[in-house]
Design a protein around this motif. Sequence first.
Motif, PDB file in Angstrom:
ATOM      1  N   GLY A  92      88.446 -13.340  27.618  1.00 37.02           N
ATOM      2  CA  GLY A  92      89.109 -14.270  28.530  1.00 37.02           C
ATOM      3  C   GLY A  92      90.530 -14.639  28.161  1.00 37.02           C
ATOM      4  N   PRO A 152      83.238 -20.258  25.340  1.00 33.35           N
ATOM      5  CA  PRO A 152      83.805 -20.453  26.675  1.00 33.35           C
ATOM      6  C   PRO A 152      84.947 -21.463  26.611  1.00 33.35           C
ATOM      7  N   ARG A 153      85.974 -21.281  27.459  1.00 36.27           N
ATOM      8  CA  ARG A 153      87.149 -22.163  27.431  1.00 36.27           C
ATOM      9  C   ARG A 153      86.781 -23.629  27.645  1.00 36.27           C
ATOM     10  N   ASP A 207      84.902 -10.984  33.514  1.00 37.41           N
ATOM     11  CA  ASP A 207      83.896 -11.902  34.030  1.00 37.41           C
ATOM     12  C   ASP A 207      83.350 -12.783  32.913  1.00 37.41           C
ATOM     13  N   GLU A 208      83.471 -14.082  33.080  1.00 38.50           N
ATOM     14  CA  GLU A 208      83.054 -14.962  31.980  1.00 38.50           C
ATOM     15  C   GLU A 208      81.537 -15.094  31.864  1.00 38.50           C
ATOM     16  N   ARG A 210      79.715 -16.860  23.863  1.00 35.41           N
ATOM     17  CA  ARG A 210      80.016 -17.027  25.290  1.00 35.41           C
ATOM     18  C   ARG A 210      78.850 -17.664  26.031  1.00 35.41           C
TER      19      ARG A 210
END
Lengths: 299, 270
Positions: A207, B119-120, B92-93, B167
Motif C-alpha cells: 500500500g 493496515p494504514r 488491493d488492501e 494486513r
Amino acid sequence: MSQGSRTAVHARTAASRTGQRGVVEDDATSRYVRESARPDPTGTSAGALTRRPVRLMLGLIVPLLVLGAWQSNAVIGVFSPVQLPPPAAVLAAGAELAARGELWLHIIISTQRVLIGFAIGSVLGLAVGALLGLSRLADALLTPVVGALRAVPSLAWVPLLILWMKIGEDSKVTLILIGAFFPVFTTVFVALRHVDRDLVEAGRAFGLRGMQLLTTVQLPAVVPAIFSGLRLALAQAWLFLVAAELIASSLGLGFLLIDSSNNGRTDRIFLAIILLAVIGKATDALLGLAEQWAVRRWT
Amino acid sequence: MTALLTPGSTHPHHDHRAFGIRFSRLGQSFGAAEKRRAVLRDVSLEVRPGEILAILGASGCGKSTLLRTAAGLDTPDTGEVLIDGDPVRGIDERCAVAFQEPRLLPWHTLRANVAMGLPRSSSASAGKARVLELLELVGLTAFAKHRPREVSGGMAQRTSLARALARNPGVLLLDEPFGALDALTRIRMQDLLLDVHRVKPTTVLLVTHDVDEALLLADRVLVLGPGEDEHGSTVAELLPVPGTRPRGRTSADLAALRSSLLSMLGVDGH
C-alpha cells in the motif's frame, strides 16, 4: 502499467523462477545488500595494513619524504628561493598573516562559501535527481536539458554570473552551487533507477505510494549512493571556490593565491595551496565519517 | 508460541477475515507488438472463503501472474478478479502477498518490517501490539531487533509471512514462499502455515512447484496447463485433495492423486 514495464516485470518473474530455484537460503536475503557500498570487503582479513594506526603511519611516510626533499632544496639549491621557498619561510608567512588576523579571515570566508554553495547545490541536486529519477514525465521533459547544462564547462557561467549578480558573495556561492549540484544529481538520478525493483514492488504491494514509497523504500535504498555523490560534490565545491576567488574577490584562499602571485610572494602561494589541501581533506574526512555511519545504518 | 496458536487466544479487535475470490474469464499477455505472448487465457474459477488453493503448473505457465492479478500488482488484459464480490482495481488492501524472496527492507529491523504490513488505519499502540503478537506467532520474538541480513533465509521468510499477516488479509497470496528454502526449513514453514491457518482461517492461494507440498497443504489443487491451441495457460484441472488436515507427509491415500498430478505436469512413471 505501460507496455514496456509490463514486459520487464514478466521477464523478471521468469528470471527469478528459473534462476532462484537452487539458491541457498542465506543468499536470498543478501541479494538486497549485494549492490550497496559496504565497508571495505578486505576488512575481515585483519591484515596489519587494515589497522587504523598502521594506516595513519604509512600515510605519513610520503608527505614526510616530500618535506625532507623540499627542505634539502634549500641546501642543495636546485630551485631558487623565489621558485621554491624553504618550508620555514612558508611557515613564517603563515605566522605573519595570522598575527595580522588576515589568515583566519581568508580561511573562514572560503570555508563559508564552500559550505553554503555545497549545501544548496546538494539539496537541489538531491531534489532534481529524485524528481527525474522517479518521474517518467519529468525525465522525458528535463533530462535532455539538464544533460546539456552539465555539458557546459562550469567556468563558462562566470561572465553571466558577474553580469547578473555583480562581484559579490552571491555570484561566487552560485558558481560553487553549480559545481556541487551535478555530482549529487547524477549519482541520485542513476541510483534511483537501479533500486531493487522487487523491493519497490513489495512496498507497493503493502500500500505504499508516492511520497511514502519514496521515503520508506527508494530514498533509504540510495543512501550510500547519495553519500558518494556528496563527497564528489564537496571536492567540486572546493575546486569552484578557487576558480571563483581567482576571478574576482578581495578575500579568501583563492584571492590569497592570485594576490601573492601578482606580488611575487611564492611563500604565500605555497601557504594557500597547503591550506586548501589540509582543509579540503579535513572536510572530506568528516563527510567520510558520516558516510560510514549512514552506510551501516541504511544497508 | 503454541499457546498463541490456540484459537481462543486471538485478540478480539482483529477478527480474521476470509473472502471468496472469483476469477472470471481472465486473460493476460506480455510483451510488445509481434513478440506479444499470451500467458493466461480464459481462466475462470471460484475459490471459497477460508479455502487453501494450491496452484501447480510448469515453469512459466502463469502461476505467479494469476496471483499477481489477484493482488492488483498486474492488471489483466481481459476478464476480472472479484474478491468478496468486488472487482480488484489496483493494489488491493484486502490481500497480502508473500513473495518467493523475503523482500524485506534491509535497513529496518524485523519488527519494523512486519509493521510495514499493518493496515494504514491501525493505531500506533494497537499496531505495536499486533506486530509483537505476530513475531511471537512466527517464533521470532528474540530477533525482533535484528536486521534481515543478520538472520537466516528461513527467518527472513517467516518475517515476510508475518508482514503479510499484519494486513489481517481476507486473502493471503503466497508466491512459492518456501521454494528457495532448504528441505528442513521448508517443512517447518509448511507446519507454520497450517498452524496460522488454523488460528486465522483466511483464504490462501499458494503458488508452488512442489506436488507434495500442494497435497499436504491444500483443500484443492488447481493445475494450469496449455489451452487447446497452445496460446496461454488455462485451468487444466481443479481437483479436491481427499482427507482433512493435518495430513501425513507420506499418506498412501494421496499416492494416486500425486502420480496423476505429476503426469499432468509432464513427469511420468512415479
